[in-house]
Design a protein around this motif. Sequence first.
Motif, PDB file in Angstrom:
ATOM      1  N   PRO A  41      53.486  35.564  23.973  1.00 19.15           N
ATOM      2  CA  PRO A  41      53.505  34.123  23.696  1.00 19.15           C
ATOM      3  C   PRO A  41      54.900  33.558  23.920  1.00 19.15           C
ATOM      4  CG  PRO A  41      53.490  35.360  21.655  1.00 19.15           C
ATOM      5  CD  PRO A  41      53.308  36.368  22.754  1.00 19.15           C
ATOM      6  N   PHE A  42      54.985  32.246  24.062  1.00 14.95           N
ATOM      7  CA  PHE A  42      56.266  31.646  24.404  1.00 14.95           C
ATOM      8  C   PHE A  42      57.282  31.779  23.268  1.00 14.95           C
ATOM      9  CE2 PHE A  42      59.262  28.305  25.586  1.00 14.95           C
ATOM     10  CZ  PHE A  42      59.371  28.532  26.948  1.00 14.95           C
ATOM     11  N   SER A  43      56.803  31.879  22.048  1.00 17.24           N
ATOM     12  CA  SER A  43      57.724  31.958  20.908  1.00 17.24           C
ATOM     13  C   SER A  43      58.318  33.344  20.712  1.00 17.24           C
ATOM     14  CB  SER A  43      56.976  31.542  19.634  1.00 17.24           C
ATOM     15  OG  SER A  43      55.865  32.383  19.413  1.00 17.24           O
ATOM     16  N   ARG A  46      61.709  38.567  21.825  1.00 16.98           N
ATOM     17  CA  ARG A  46      62.025  39.991  21.862  1.00 16.98           C
ATOM     18  C   ARG A  46      60.730  40.796  21.820  1.00 16.98           C
ATOM     19  NH1 ARG A  46      67.401  40.924  23.253  1.00 16.98           N
ATOM     20  NH2 ARG A  46      68.607  39.146  22.474  1.00 16.98           N
ATOM     21  N   SER A  47      60.692  41.857  22.606  1.00 17.41           N
ATOM     22  CA  SER A  47      59.544  42.755  22.577  1.00 17.41           C
ATOM     23  C   SER A  47      59.605  43.627  21.334  1.00 17.41           C
ATOM     24  CB  SER A  47      59.517  43.618  23.837  1.00 17.41           C
ATOM     25  OG  SER A  47      60.634  44.492  23.859  1.00 17.41           O
ATOM     26  N   ASP A  48      58.581  44.434  21.131  1.00 19.32           N
ATOM     27  CA  ASP A  48      58.575  45.319  19.974  1.00 19.32           C
ATOM     28  C   ASP A  48      59.713  46.336  20.032  1.00 19.32           C
ATOM     29  OD1 ASP A  48      56.343  43.992  19.132  1.00 19.32           O
ATOM     30  OD2 ASP A  48      54.926  45.435  19.988  1.00 19.32           O
ATOM     31  N   ALA A  49      60.204  46.619  21.243  1.00 17.04           N
ATOM     32  CA  ALA A  49      61.323  47.554  21.400  1.00 17.04           C
ATOM     33  C   ALA A  49      62.672  46.859  21.265  1.00 17.04           C
ATOM     34  CB  ALA A  49      61.231  48.251  22.755  1.00 17.04           C
ATOM     35  N   VAL A  53      62.619  39.188  26.349  1.00 13.10           N
ATOM     36  CA  VAL A  53      61.455  38.887  27.189  1.00 13.10           C
ATOM     37  C   VAL A  53      61.790  37.671  28.054  1.00 13.10           C
ATOM     38  CG1 VAL A  53      59.024  38.267  27.241  1.00 13.10           C
ATOM     39  CG2 VAL A  53      59.895  39.786  25.445  1.00 13.10           C
ATOM     40  N   PRO A  54      61.862  37.812  29.380  1.00 16.39           N
ATOM     41  CA  PRO A  54      62.169  36.659  30.243  1.00 16.39           C
ATOM     42  C   PRO A  54      61.105  35.570  30.119  1.00 16.39           C
ATOM     43  CG  PRO A  54      62.372  38.740  31.447  1.00 16.39           C
ATOM     44  CD  PRO A  54      61.725  39.068  30.143  1.00 16.39           C
ATOM     45  N   ASP A  56      59.482  33.996  32.425  1.00 16.60           N
ATOM     46  CA  ASP A  56      58.333  34.112  33.317  1.00 16.60           C
ATOM     47  C   ASP A  56      57.346  35.196  32.882  1.00 16.60           C
ATOM     48  OD1 ASP A  56      59.852  36.291  33.862  1.00 16.60           O
ATOM     49  OD2 ASP A  56      60.048  35.937  36.015  1.00 16.60           O
ATOM     50  N   GLU A  57      57.632  35.867  31.766  1.00 12.96           N
ATOM     51  CA  GLU A  57      56.678  36.823  31.216  1.00 12.96           C
ATOM     52  C   GLU A  57      56.020  36.299  29.939  1.00 12.96           C
ATOM     53  OE1 GLU A  57      58.342  40.663  30.692  1.00 12.96           O
ATOM     54  OE2 GLU A  57      59.016  40.852  32.782  1.00 12.96           O
ATOM     55  N   ARG A  58      56.304  35.036  29.599  1.00 16.26           N
ATOM     56  CA  ARG A  58      55.709  34.437  28.406  1.00 16.26           C
ATOM     57  C   ARG A  58      54.697  33.360  28.816  1.00 16.26           C
ATOM     58  NH1 ARG A  58      61.133  32.656  25.227  1.00 16.26           N
ATOM     59  NH2 ARG A  58      62.525  34.285  26.046  1.00 16.26           N
ATOM     60  N   ARG A  59      53.694  33.182  27.991  1.00 13.16           N
ATOM     61  CA  ARG A  59      52.703  32.127  28.207  1.00 13.16           C
ATOM     62  C   ARG A  59      53.264  30.805  27.694  1.00 13.16           C
ATOM     63  NH1 ARG A  59      49.789  36.245  25.864  1.00 13.16           N
ATOM     64  NH2 ARG A  59      49.787  35.122  23.866  1.00 13.16           N
ATOM     65  N   PRO A  60      53.257  29.741  28.504  1.00 14.61           N
ATOM     66  CA  PRO A  60      53.783  28.452  28.025  1.00 14.61           C
ATOM     67  C   PRO A  60      53.003  27.969  26.808  1.00 14.61           C
ATOM     68  CG  PRO A  60      53.462  28.416  30.400  1.00 14.61           C
ATOM     69  CD  PRO A  60      52.828  29.673  29.904  1.00 14.61           C
ATOM     70  N   SER A  61      53.702  27.365  25.871  1.00 13.89           N
ATOM     71  CA  SER A  61      53.058  26.817  24.681  1.00 13.89           C
ATOM     72  C   SER A  61      52.516  25.412  24.922  1.00 13.89           C
ATOM     73  CB  SER A  61      54.049  26.796  23.517  1.00 13.89           C
ATOM     74  OG  SER A  61      55.196  26.029  23.855  1.00 13.89           O
TER      75      SER A  61
END
Length: 470
Positions: A41-43, A46-49, A53-54, A56-61
């Motif tokens: 998600p856009f918010s 940071r990944s679980d690791a 997260v760039p 372009d890898e997030r879904r726009p809100s």
Amino acid sequence: MDWLALQARMPCDASMPRRSARLAALEAVLEGRQYDVLSYPFSKERSDAGEYVPLDERRPSVRTGLCRVVVEDSVSLLFSEGHWPSIKATDSRTVALLSQVVRETRLNETMLEAATRGSVGSVAIQMRIVEGRPFFEVLSTKYLTPVWRQDNPRALSSVTERYKVDDRDLRAQGYDVEPGSGPYWFKRVWNDTAEQWFAPLSVASDPGRMELDRDRTVVHELGFVPIVWIRNISGSGGHDPDGPDGTCTFAASIDTVIEADYLLSQAGRGLKYGSDPTLVLKDPSAGQHGGGAVRSGGAATALTLPPEGDAKLLEINGNAAAAVLAHVQELRAIALEAMHGNRAHGDRLGTAQSGRAIELMCQGLIWLADRLRISYGDGGLLSLMEMLCKASDRLGEGLLIGGNLEKTIMASGLGLIWPSWFPASPADRQAQAGGIVTLLEAGVIDRQAALAVVAPLYGLAEPVQPPDAA
């Protein structure tokens, strides 16, 4: 991220034609599912690791949905209640019967769905005759392959539907397949004599070995393929003129819409940060433990610091949000211009406008709908009417229309009469009435031609035959 990068993330089956993946991707844009392939998600920054997260890898809100808006606006000018065309023909009986079929089958809903789903490039409408009654169904073309007749390139020779289906779906349809046996090939072929169904075959086998399912095959003996294939905006660039698909209505604006979605999402993210800025505490003793402290909290949070300590708020300048919104407005105008959408703002009209003034305000959208009239009017609705006329001759007892069996519906002079784009104001009607009277008195037109002009203006189903002159 642009459309090509997003499309590359969408699933693609190498065993299917390339156009299937392209049409499926465009359908995802039309339905607002194009970002579902992104995991975060856009918010989530940071990944679980703990890795960043760039964007372009997030879904726009925020999703503007401009592509769907333009499609729905243009389709409304085609087949909505106030824009449905009336039928004309040489035989008045043909007009009455076909108008009755439109009402009984709710064909306007079918054409609205066809024009909406066909905006990706093409759509197909199947006609079925069940106990003499005609029914129409809209088919997505991403799994359909048409073959055209050699002697008539505008007429279909056959249409093949082939795709993969899960074993659970087959069992739900009554097929006897082993649970957990994996995906199967599903195949169906329409030709001029029958709708042929084939027994499902495991995808590990050659689909060319599929055997005919005689129990499910339906023989119609109509002498033509009961499917109308419609190309969206035929004659435009950007597609193969000899291919099965036309030009997508909104393809030219997908990149711009993606950019606007991400900008609005980032602007919303900035406003949230501005409302609740990050609090940074500068503690001299933090160096002994390996670093400073960062806490989330607003400006109203009470703090107690030592004399040598310090605290600051990481804030974002609010002027950036205004700049983003101004840029998004420009992107919106560019996207609508590329799709020939409506760029006018109705809230800026101070007084009531005439129908002609509204047409000028929505000129781009009207140009788009005018081209769609060719594809879905002459190439779609009119073809369905001609198909019904042919079926009335081929069926032994005829078609069941209005509770009666009707045979030999004449198709001579068949055509469509389109209404005005927007309702005429009283001033428009008065001016047009004066012009018609002047032409009638001068003998330029007769009463029948004058009635043909007036009929759609006043919502009449068809021009009324004038009485014989005394």
